[in-house]
Each structure stands twice: as structure tokens, then as C-alpha cells.
Design a protein around this motif. Structure first.
Motif, PDB file in Angstrom:
ATOM      1  N   GLY A 194     -34.493 -45.918  16.626  1.00 39.83           N
ATOM      2  CA  GLY A 194     -34.995 -45.002  15.615  1.00 39.83           C
ATOM      3  C   GLY A 194     -36.443 -44.600  15.781  1.00 39.83           C
ATOM      4  N   GLN A 195     -37.096 -45.091  16.818  1.00 43.68           N
ATOM      5  CA  GLN A 195     -38.485 -44.719  17.078  1.00 43.68           C
ATOM      6  C   GLN A 195     -38.577 -43.845  18.325  1.00 43.68           C
ATOM      7  OE1 GLN A 195     -40.717 -48.400  17.400  1.00 43.68           O
ATOM      8  NE2 GLN A 195     -41.239 -48.344  15.227  1.00 43.68           N
ATOM      9  N   MET A 196     -39.586 -42.972  18.350  1.00 43.72           N
ATOM     10  CA  MET A 196     -39.917 -42.243  19.562  1.00 43.72           C
ATOM     11  C   MET A 196     -41.070 -42.976  20.230  1.00 43.72           C
ATOM     12  SD  MET A 196     -40.991 -38.269  20.241  1.00 43.72           S
ATOM     13  CE  MET A 196     -42.212 -38.235  18.941  1.00 43.72           C
ATOM     14  N   LEU A 197     -40.885 -43.333  21.486  1.00 45.55           N
ATOM     15  CA  LEU A 197     -41.909 -44.063  22.224  1.00 45.55           C
ATOM     16  C   LEU A 197     -42.518 -43.164  23.285  1.00 45.55           C
ATOM     17  CD1 LEU A 197     -40.079 -47.472  22.852  1.00 45.55           C
ATOM     18  CD2 LEU A 197     -41.352 -46.739  20.824  1.00 45.55           C
ATOM     19  N   LEU A 198     -43.852 -43.107  23.313  1.00 43.96           N
ATOM     20  CA  LEU A 198     -44.589 -42.477  24.405  1.00 43.96           C
ATOM     21  C   LEU A 198     -45.241 -43.603  25.191  1.00 43.96           C
ATOM     22  CD1 LEU A 198     -46.405 -39.498  22.607  1.00 43.96           C
ATOM     23  CD2 LEU A 198     -44.327 -39.397  23.991  1.00 43.96           C
ATOM     24  N   MET A 199     -45.089 -43.577  26.525  1.00 45.28           N
ATOM     25  CA  MET A 199     -45.582 -44.680  27.345  1.00 45.28           C
ATOM     26  C   MET A 199     -46.397 -44.163  28.518  1.00 45.28           C
ATOM     27  SD  MET A 199     -42.010 -46.776  27.169  1.00 45.28           S
ATOM     28  CE  MET A 199     -41.147 -45.201  27.032  1.00 45.28           C
ATOM     29  N   SER A 200     -47.441 -44.906  28.848  1.00 48.14           N
ATOM     30  CA  SER A 200     -48.312 -44.531  29.958  1.00 48.14           C
ATOM     31  C   SER A 200     -48.014 -45.396  31.170  1.00 48.14           C
ATOM     32  CB  SER A 200     -49.781 -44.700  29.557  1.00 48.14           C
ATOM     33  OG  SER A 200     -50.112 -46.080  29.493  1.00 48.14           O
ATOM     34  N   LYS A 202     -50.076 -47.200  32.529  1.00 45.68           N
ATOM     35  CA  LYS A 202     -50.840 -48.446  32.347  1.00 45.68           C
ATOM     36  C   LYS A 202     -50.065 -49.463  31.516  1.00 45.68           C
ATOM     37  CE  LYS A 202     -54.328 -46.304  30.404  1.00 45.68           C
ATOM     38  NZ  LYS A 202     -53.986 -44.869  30.496  1.00 45.68           N
ATOM     39  N   GLY A 203     -48.916 -49.053  30.985  1.00 43.84           N
ATOM     40  CA  GLY A 203     -48.113 -49.960  30.175  1.00 43.84           C
ATOM     41  C   GLY A 203     -48.379 -49.853  28.686  1.00 43.84           C
ATOM     42  N   GLU A 204     -49.234 -48.918  28.283  1.00 44.81           N
ATOM     43  CA  GLU A 204     -49.527 -48.727  26.860  1.00 44.81           C
ATOM     44  C   GLU A 204     -48.417 -47.904  26.212  1.00 44.81           C
ATOM     45  OE1 GLU A 204     -53.203 -47.073  24.013  1.00 44.81           O
ATOM     46  OE2 GLU A 204     -53.297 -46.869  26.204  1.00 44.81           O
ATOM     47  N   THR A 205     -48.089 -48.235  24.962  1.00 40.95           N
ATOM     48  CA  THR A 205     -47.022 -47.538  24.240  1.00 40.95           C
ATOM     49  C   THR A 205     -47.513 -47.099  22.870  1.00 40.95           C
ATOM     50  OG1 THR A 205     -45.290 -48.833  25.346  1.00 40.95           O
ATOM     51  CG2 THR A 205     -44.686 -47.724  23.295  1.00 40.95           C
ATOM     52  N   TRP A 206     -47.246 -45.842  22.539  1.00 38.31           N
ATOM     53  CA  TRP A 206     -47.464 -45.342  21.184  1.00 38.31           C
ATOM     54  C   TRP A 206     -46.093 -45.158  20.546  1.00 38.31           C
ATOM     55  CZ3 TRP A 206     -51.818 -41.018  21.178  1.00 38.31           C
ATOM     56  CH2 TRP A 206     -53.036 -41.610  21.560  1.00 38.31           C
ATOM     57  N   GLN A 207     -45.949 -45.682  19.329  1.00 35.84           N
ATOM     58  CA  GLN A 207     -44.672 -45.624  18.615  1.00 35.84           C
ATOM     59  C   GLN A 207     -44.770 -44.648  17.449  1.00 35.84           C
ATOM     60  OE1 GLN A 207     -45.162 -49.999  18.207  1.00 35.84           O
ATOM     61  NE2 GLN A 207     -42.952 -50.055  18.557  1.00 35.84           N
ATOM     62  N   PHE A 208     -43.730 -43.835  17.290  1.00 34.83           N
ATOM     63  CA  PHE A 208     -43.677 -42.868  16.201  1.00 34.83           C
ATOM     64  C   PHE A 208     -42.355 -43.039  15.450  1.00 34.83           C
ATOM     65  CE2 PHE A 208     -46.574 -41.175  19.287  1.00 34.83           C
ATOM     66  CZ  PHE A 208     -47.539 -40.476  18.579  1.00 34.83           C
ATOM     67  N   GLU A 209     -42.414 -42.918  14.129  1.00 39.32           N
ATOM     68  CA  GLU A 209     -41.216 -42.973  13.300  1.00 39.32           C
ATOM     69  C   GLU A 209     -41.074 -41.668  12.533  1.00 39.32           C
ATOM     70  OE1 GLU A 209     -41.315 -46.416  10.813  1.00 39.32           O
ATOM     71  OE2 GLU A 209     -40.852 -47.797  12.464  1.00 39.32           O
ATOM     72  N   ALA A 210     -39.830 -41.218  12.383  1.00 39.25           N
ATOM     73  CA  ALA A 210     -39.575 -39.950  11.702  1.00 39.25           C
ATOM     74  C   ALA A 210     -39.731 -40.103  10.199  1.00 39.25           C
ATOM     75  CB  ALA A 210     -38.171 -39.455  12.036  1.00 39.25           C
ATOM     76  N   ASP A 211     -40.437 -39.133   9.575  1.00 38.35           N
ATOM     77  CA  ASP A 211     -40.457 -39.110   8.119  1.00 38.35           C
ATOM     78  C   ASP A 211     -39.745 -37.876   7.581  1.00 38.35           C
ATOM     79  OD1 ASP A 211     -42.338 -37.224   8.758  1.00 38.35           O
ATOM     80  OD2 ASP A 211     -44.039 -38.284   7.888  1.00 38.35           O
ATOM     81  N   ASP A 212     -39.321 -36.983   8.472  1.00 41.48           N
ATOM     82  CA  ASP A 212     -38.326 -35.957   8.162  1.00 41.48           C
ATOM     83  C   ASP A 212     -37.785 -35.466   9.497  1.00 41.48           C
ATOM     84  OD1 ASP A 212     -39.879 -33.805   9.196  1.00 41.48           O
ATOM     85  OD2 ASP A 212     -40.904 -33.572   7.280  1.00 41.48           O
ATOM     86  N   ASN A 213     -36.959 -34.423   9.491  1.00 45.63           N
ATOM     87  CA  ASN A 213     -36.266 -34.032  10.716  1.00 45.63           C
ATOM     88  C   ASN A 213     -37.180 -33.492  11.810  1.00 45.63           C
ATOM     89  OD1 ASN A 213     -33.759 -34.774   9.760  1.00 45.63           O
ATOM     90  ND2 ASN A 213     -33.385 -32.787   8.812  1.00 45.63           N
ATOM     91  N   ALA A 214     -38.370 -33.023  11.455  1.00 47.52           N
ATOM     92  CA  ALA A 214     -39.214 -32.391  12.463  1.00 47.52           C
ATOM     93  C   ALA A 214     -40.581 -33.046  12.600  1.00 47.52           C
ATOM     94  CB  ALA A 214     -39.393 -30.909  12.126  1.00 47.52           C
ATOM     95  N   GLN A 215     -40.804 -34.155  11.924  1.00 48.30           N
ATOM     96  CA  GLN A 215     -42.139 -34.755  11.908  1.00 48.30           C
ATOM     97  C   GLN A 215     -42.056 -36.246  12.202  1.00 48.30           C
ATOM     98  OE1 GLN A 215     -45.093 -33.385   8.961  1.00 48.30           O
ATOM     99  NE2 GLN A 215     -45.125 -35.487   8.198  1.00 48.30           N
ATOM    100  N   TRP A 216     -42.872 -36.696  13.156  1.00 46.36           N
ATOM    101  CA  TRP A 216     -42.899 -38.101  13.546  1.00 46.36           C
ATOM    102  C   TRP A 216     -44.325 -38.618  13.397  1.00 46.36           C
ATOM    103  CZ3 TRP A 216     -38.562 -40.750  15.795  1.00 46.36           C
ATOM    104  CH2 TRP A 216     -37.418 -39.949  15.915  1.00 46.36           C
TER     105      TRP A 216
END
Length: 232
Positions: A194-200, A202-216
Motif C-alpha cells: 500500500g505504499q509507494m517507494l522511491l529508492m536511490s 545509495k540504498g535510501e528509500t522515501w515512503q509515500f502513502e495515499a490519502d486519496d486517489n491522486a495524492q501520496w
């Protein structure tokens, strides 16, 4: 035999006697849960096959049906003739002789993982859930903007469906991104629980969670939130 020794033996016999029905019940429950349509796929879902597991017994095991396109997508499926439950938690797809073609074990709720030597890992997942995930993935592909909580855009990104290994897909930053995003330099993305993960790299990860259909929204939340918005 002493009373004490008799009591110990009685307890051990009771435990041993109870183990059979409990194991049978567990295997029986798993069998019932598996009846239905499943997607057999490579980990990145580039090759898929629909398998219908049935409860009818055959000479080889339990009946199943494979989608006609399965052998072209996954050649090893041409050997699959039946399925069965082995032990307490192994879902086996087997050949006409009853030998395993691939064994699956549950790695998380409703998702089973199997391995074939020389080929790699395959996933068996409830068909409806797999298609819902595919639909979610399709909705994510395209251009996005990363904005601050006040609406100021700080970076543009393109999420692609180009495979990058380990269930990841390539992501590209557009020019003139905020230095913090440029320093992070994400190269891959994926959906995970259920999360969108962006990863570099370097091994760093930014996690995003949806609060509606088009916004994380980036989590954990901070006083200066970052939000991913799908470009119109």
C-alpha cells in the motif's frame, strides 16, 4: 509401572494422538482456501498464467486447469497435471507422476512463493488481488510532481513500467529539481504493502502513502510535508 511414569506416558500418547487430526485440519483448511483462480507469475509479473485449482480428486492428485496461453508464457507449466497439499503448508503443482513441478509456501497473506532451480522465483497469488495490483500499477505510470505542503512544486518525476530488477521499475527526475530531491536521486520505484517507494542507488528509500486517489504523502509526516501529485 509407577503412577508418575504412567501419567507421563498417557500425556505423550494424548499429544501424539491429537497431532494427526490437528495436522489434517490445517492441511484441509489450506486446501479449501486454495480452491479458485490464481495467477502464476514471475516476480515482476512480466509473464503470467491463470491457474484454476479445483477440489476434485484425480489419479494424479487434485484437478486443475491452466489457461491455454500458459505454456507459451511459462514453459514449465506444460508439465503440470495436478495440484496437492504436502505437509501442512506446501502447495504443490505436480506432473502426471505426482512429482513436484514447483512447490509454493505462503510468504504473506494470500501470496505464495516458489523456486525453480536455474530459473528463479515465481509467485502464486489470488487472481483478483493480482489484477487489482496490476491496475494500481497502471494508474501509477506517468508524470508526477513532488510538491511541498504549501503547494509549491519542487520536482517533476516520471514513473515508468520499465523493469529494474527485484520488483522495481525505473523512475526519472526532470530537470531543475530541488537540491534535496536531486541529492536523494531516486532511480527506481515500486508499490509495496500500500505504499509507494522511491529508492536511490545509495540504498535510501522515501515512503509515500495515499490519502486519496491522486495524492501520496511522504511518511513519516513532518512539519514540512512532501506530496506526490499525478500530473493532469
Amino acid at each position: 509401572m509407577s503412577v508418575r511414569r504412567f501419567s507421563i506416558v498417557a500425556v505423550l500418547l494424548a499429544i501424539a494422538g491429537g497431532a494427526g487430526p490437528a495436522s489434517s485440519q490445517d492441511a484441509s483448511s489450506l486446501k479449501q482456501e486454495m480452491i479458485g483462480q490464481w495467477e502464476l507469475a514471475t516476480t515482476e509479473r512480466s509473464k503470467t498464467c491463470v491457474v484454476t485449482l479445483k477440489g476434485d480428486a484425480t489419479a494424479q492428485g487434485l484437478k486443475l486447469e491452466l489457461e491455454p496461453s500458459c505454456p507459451a508464457a511459462l514453459p514449465f507449466t506444460k508439465d503440470i497435471a495436478a495440484w496437492n497439499i504436502k505437509g501442512l503448508d506446501i502447495v504443490r503443482l505436480q506432473n502426471a507422476a505426482g512429482e513436484p513441478v514447483i512447490d509454493f509456501t505462503e510468504v504473506e497473506s494470500g501470496i505464495f512463493e516458489g523456486h525453480r532451480t536455474g530459473e528463479g522465483v515465481y509467485i502464486l497469488q489470488n487472481l483478483a488481488a493480482a489484477r487489482a495490483l496490476a491496475k494500481s500499477m497502471d494508474q501509477m505510470i506517468g508524470d508526477w510532481s513532488m510538491v511541498r505542503g504549501n503547494g509549491q512544486a519542487i520536482c517533476g518525476l516520471t514513473l515508468t513500467n520499465t523493469e529494474a530488477g527485484q520488483d522495481n521499475f525505473q523512475v526519472f527526475l526532470k530537470p531543475k529539481c530541488d537540491p534535496a530531491v536531486t541529492a536523494f536521486a531516486p532511480t527506481v520505484w515500486r508499490l509495496d504493502h500500500g505504499q509507494m517507494l522511491l529508492m536511490s542507488e545509495k540504498g535510501e528509500t522515501w515512503q509515500f502513502e495515499a490519502d486519496d486517489n491522486a495524492q501520496w504523502r511522504k511518511v513519516p509526516d513532518t512539519a514540512a510535508p512532501l506530496i506526490m501529485l499525478r500530473d493532469q
